[in-house]
Design a protein around this motif. Structure first.
Motif, PDB file in Angstrom:
ATOM      1  N   VAL A   3       0.822  -1.207   0.000  1.00  0.00           N
ATOM      2  CA  VAL A   3       0.000   0.000   0.000  1.00  0.00           C
ATOM      3  C   VAL A   3       0.856   1.256   0.000  1.00  0.00           C
ATOM      4  O   VAL A   3       1.985   1.250   0.447  1.00  0.00           O
ATOM      5  CB  VAL A   3      -0.951   0.026   1.219  1.00  0.00           C
ATOM      6  CG1 VAL A   3      -1.927  -1.114   1.148  1.00  0.00           C
ATOM      7  CG2 VAL A   3      -0.207  -0.007   2.527  1.00  0.00           C
ATOM      8  N   ARG A   5       0.250   4.627   1.655  1.00  0.00           N
ATOM      9  CA  ARG A   5      -0.647   5.297   2.597  1.00  0.00           C
ATOM     10  C   ARG A   5      -0.820   6.787   2.302  1.00  0.00           C
ATOM     11  O   ARG A   5      -1.904   7.322   2.458  1.00  0.00           O
ATOM     12  CB  ARG A   5      -0.150   5.076   4.020  1.00  0.00           C
ATOM     13  CG  ARG A   5      -0.200   3.615   4.407  1.00  0.00           C
ATOM     14  CD  ARG A   5       0.164   3.381   5.857  1.00  0.00           C
ATOM     15  NE  ARG A   5       0.465   2.024   6.172  1.00  0.00           N
ATOM     16  CZ  ARG A   5      -0.343   0.986   6.099  1.00  0.00           C
ATOM     17  NH1 ARG A   5      -1.558   1.155   5.665  1.00  0.00           N
ATOM     18  NH2 ARG A   5       0.043  -0.228   6.425  1.00  0.00           N
ATOM     19  N   ARG A   8      -3.196   7.228  -0.707  1.00  0.00           N
ATOM     20  CA  ARG A   8      -4.571   6.883  -0.342  1.00  0.00           C
ATOM     21  C   ARG A   8      -5.187   7.963   0.534  1.00  0.00           C
ATOM     22  O   ARG A   8      -6.363   8.278   0.407  1.00  0.00           O
ATOM     23  CB  ARG A   8      -4.591   5.537   0.364  1.00  0.00           C
ATOM     24  CG  ARG A   8      -5.973   5.124   0.846  1.00  0.00           C
ATOM     25  CD  ARG A   8      -7.009   5.048  -0.286  1.00  0.00           C
ATOM     26  NE  ARG A   8      -6.836   3.873  -1.077  1.00  0.00           N
ATOM     27  CZ  ARG A   8      -7.381   2.701  -0.799  1.00  0.00           C
ATOM     28  NH1 ARG A   8      -8.173   2.573   0.233  1.00  0.00           N
ATOM     29  NH2 ARG A   8      -7.139   1.676  -1.571  1.00  0.00           N
ATOM     30  N   VAL A  24     -11.266   1.906  -4.770  1.00  0.00           N
ATOM     31  CA  VAL A  24     -11.089   0.803  -3.826  1.00  0.00           C
ATOM     32  C   VAL A  24     -11.431  -0.529  -4.501  1.00  0.00           C
ATOM     33  O   VAL A  24     -10.715  -1.521  -4.349  1.00  0.00           O
ATOM     34  CB  VAL A  24     -11.933   1.018  -2.549  1.00  0.00           C
ATOM     35  CG1 VAL A  24     -11.956  -0.228  -1.677  1.00  0.00           C
ATOM     36  CG2 VAL A  24     -11.380   2.206  -1.760  1.00  0.00           C
ATOM     37  N   TYR A  78      -8.354   3.774   4.756  1.00  0.00           N
ATOM     38  CA  TYR A  78      -8.550   2.360   4.454  1.00  0.00           C
ATOM     39  C   TYR A  78      -9.763   1.752   5.145  1.00  0.00           C
ATOM     40  O   TYR A  78      -9.956   0.535   5.107  1.00  0.00           O
ATOM     41  CB  TYR A  78      -7.295   1.554   4.803  1.00  0.00           C
ATOM     42  CG  TYR A  78      -6.164   1.822   3.844  1.00  0.00           C
ATOM     43  CD1 TYR A  78      -6.100   1.166   2.619  1.00  0.00           C
ATOM     44  CD2 TYR A  78      -5.177   2.745   4.145  1.00  0.00           C
ATOM     45  CE1 TYR A  78      -5.086   1.420   1.724  1.00  0.00           C
ATOM     46  CE2 TYR A  78      -4.148   3.008   3.257  1.00  0.00           C
ATOM     47  CZ  TYR A  78      -4.117   2.342   2.048  1.00  0.00           C
ATOM     48  OH  TYR A  78      -3.104   2.605   1.159  1.00  0.00           O
ATOM     49  N   ASP A  81     -11.952  -0.210   2.575  1.00  0.00           N
ATOM     50  CA  ASP A  81     -11.314  -1.478   2.207  1.00  0.00           C
ATOM     51  C   ASP A  81     -11.544  -2.506   3.317  1.00  0.00           C
ATOM     52  O   ASP A  81     -11.947  -3.637   3.054  1.00  0.00           O
ATOM     53  CB  ASP A  81      -9.805  -1.319   2.032  1.00  0.00           C
ATOM     54  CG  ASP A  81      -9.400  -0.282   1.040  1.00  0.00           C
ATOM     55  OD1 ASP A  81      -8.771  -0.628   0.030  1.00  0.00           O
ATOM     56  OD2 ASP A  81      -9.685   0.902   1.273  1.00  0.00           O
ATOM     57  N   ARG A  82     -11.228  -2.095   4.525  1.00  0.00           N
ATOM     58  CA  ARG A  82     -11.351  -2.997   5.679  1.00  0.00           C
ATOM     59  C   ARG A  82     -12.778  -3.520   5.801  1.00  0.00           C
ATOM     60  O   ARG A  82     -12.995  -4.718   5.960  1.00  0.00           O
ATOM     61  CB  ARG A  82     -10.940  -2.256   6.954  1.00  0.00           C
ATOM     62  CG  ARG A  82     -10.800  -3.125   8.174  1.00  0.00           C
ATOM     63  CD  ARG A  82     -10.161  -2.366   9.336  1.00  0.00           C
ATOM     64  NE  ARG A  82      -8.785  -1.995   9.018  1.00  0.00           N
ATOM     65  CZ  ARG A  82      -8.371  -0.739   8.768  1.00  0.00           C
ATOM     66  NH1 ARG A  82      -9.211   0.261   8.829  1.00  0.00           N
ATOM     67  NH2 ARG A  82      -7.108  -0.499   8.477  1.00  0.00           N
ATOM     68  N   TYR A 102      -0.940  -5.055   2.122  1.00  0.00           N
ATOM     69  CA  TYR A 102      -2.305  -4.565   1.895  1.00  0.00           C
ATOM     70  C   TYR A 102      -3.322  -5.384   2.701  1.00  0.00           C
ATOM     71  O   TYR A 102      -4.056  -4.829   3.510  1.00  0.00           O
ATOM     72  CB  TYR A 102      -2.632  -4.571   0.402  1.00  0.00           C
ATOM     73  CG  TYR A 102      -4.068  -4.177   0.106  1.00  0.00           C
ATOM     74  CD1 TYR A 102      -4.520  -2.884   0.400  1.00  0.00           C
ATOM     75  CD2 TYR A 102      -4.964  -5.064  -0.456  1.00  0.00           C
ATOM     76  CE1 TYR A 102      -5.833  -2.514   0.134  1.00  0.00           C
ATOM     77  CE2 TYR A 102      -6.271  -4.689  -0.735  1.00  0.00           C
ATOM     78  CZ  TYR A 102      -6.704  -3.420  -0.428  1.00  0.00           C
ATOM     79  OH  TYR A 102      -8.000  -3.048  -0.687  1.00  0.00           O
ATOM     80  N   MET A 106      -5.693  -4.737   6.325  1.00  0.00           N
ATOM     81  CA  MET A 106      -7.158  -4.670   6.235  1.00  0.00           C
ATOM     82  C   MET A 106      -7.856  -5.622   7.192  1.00  0.00           C
ATOM     83  O   MET A 106      -8.921  -5.317   7.705  1.00  0.00           O
ATOM     84  CB  MET A 106      -7.630  -5.018   4.817  1.00  0.00           C
ATOM     85  CG  MET A 106      -7.137  -4.089   3.736  1.00  0.00           C
ATOM     86  SD  MET A 106      -7.477  -2.367   4.076  1.00  0.00           S
ATOM     87  CE  MET A 106      -5.826  -1.738   4.244  1.00  0.00           C
TER      88      MET A 106
END
Length: 107
Positions: A3, A5, A8, A24, A78, A81-82, A102, A106
């Motif tokens: 990732v 960060r 993002r 995403v 994130y 995503d999580r 990544y 998550m």
């Protein structure tokens, strides 16, 4: 997959909700295709957003309201995503761990 960060964080702050969700979904599809090229991620919008992960004859589906999307986007870069990975894992989507940071970030 690893990732970025900082990038993002900028996207989460500057993209509108739908553009962020599409980004995403694209990242998720890239991760899934690292595991198996047969995966496909589809995002549709009627009243709410529907995110679908398909692989051969199996699919995993999730509805997401615009309000929830914006809340997750504002929570952290994130959080969306999580939320998606955890929801799909609960539906039985097999998650491969140990290939970059990544997924480890998550789940």
């Amino acid at each position: 997959m690893n990732v970025n960060r900082f990038a993002r964080s900028v996207m989460a702050k500057s993209y509108d909700g739908e553009s962020f969700l599409l980004h995403v979904a694209e990242v998720m599809e890239r991760q899934l295709k690292e595991w198996d090229a047969a995966y496909e991620v589809v995002v549709m919008k009627l009243i709410d957003y529907e995110v679908v992960i398909k692989k051969e004859n199996r699919s995993y589906e999730l509805l997401l309201t615009e309000k929830d999307l914006l809340l997750l986007q504002q929570t952290s870069p994130y959080a969306l995503d999580r939320y998606l990975w955890q929801a799909f894992e609960k539906q039985g989507l097999p998650i491969v761990r140990g290939n970059g940071d990544y997924i480890e970030s998550m789940i």
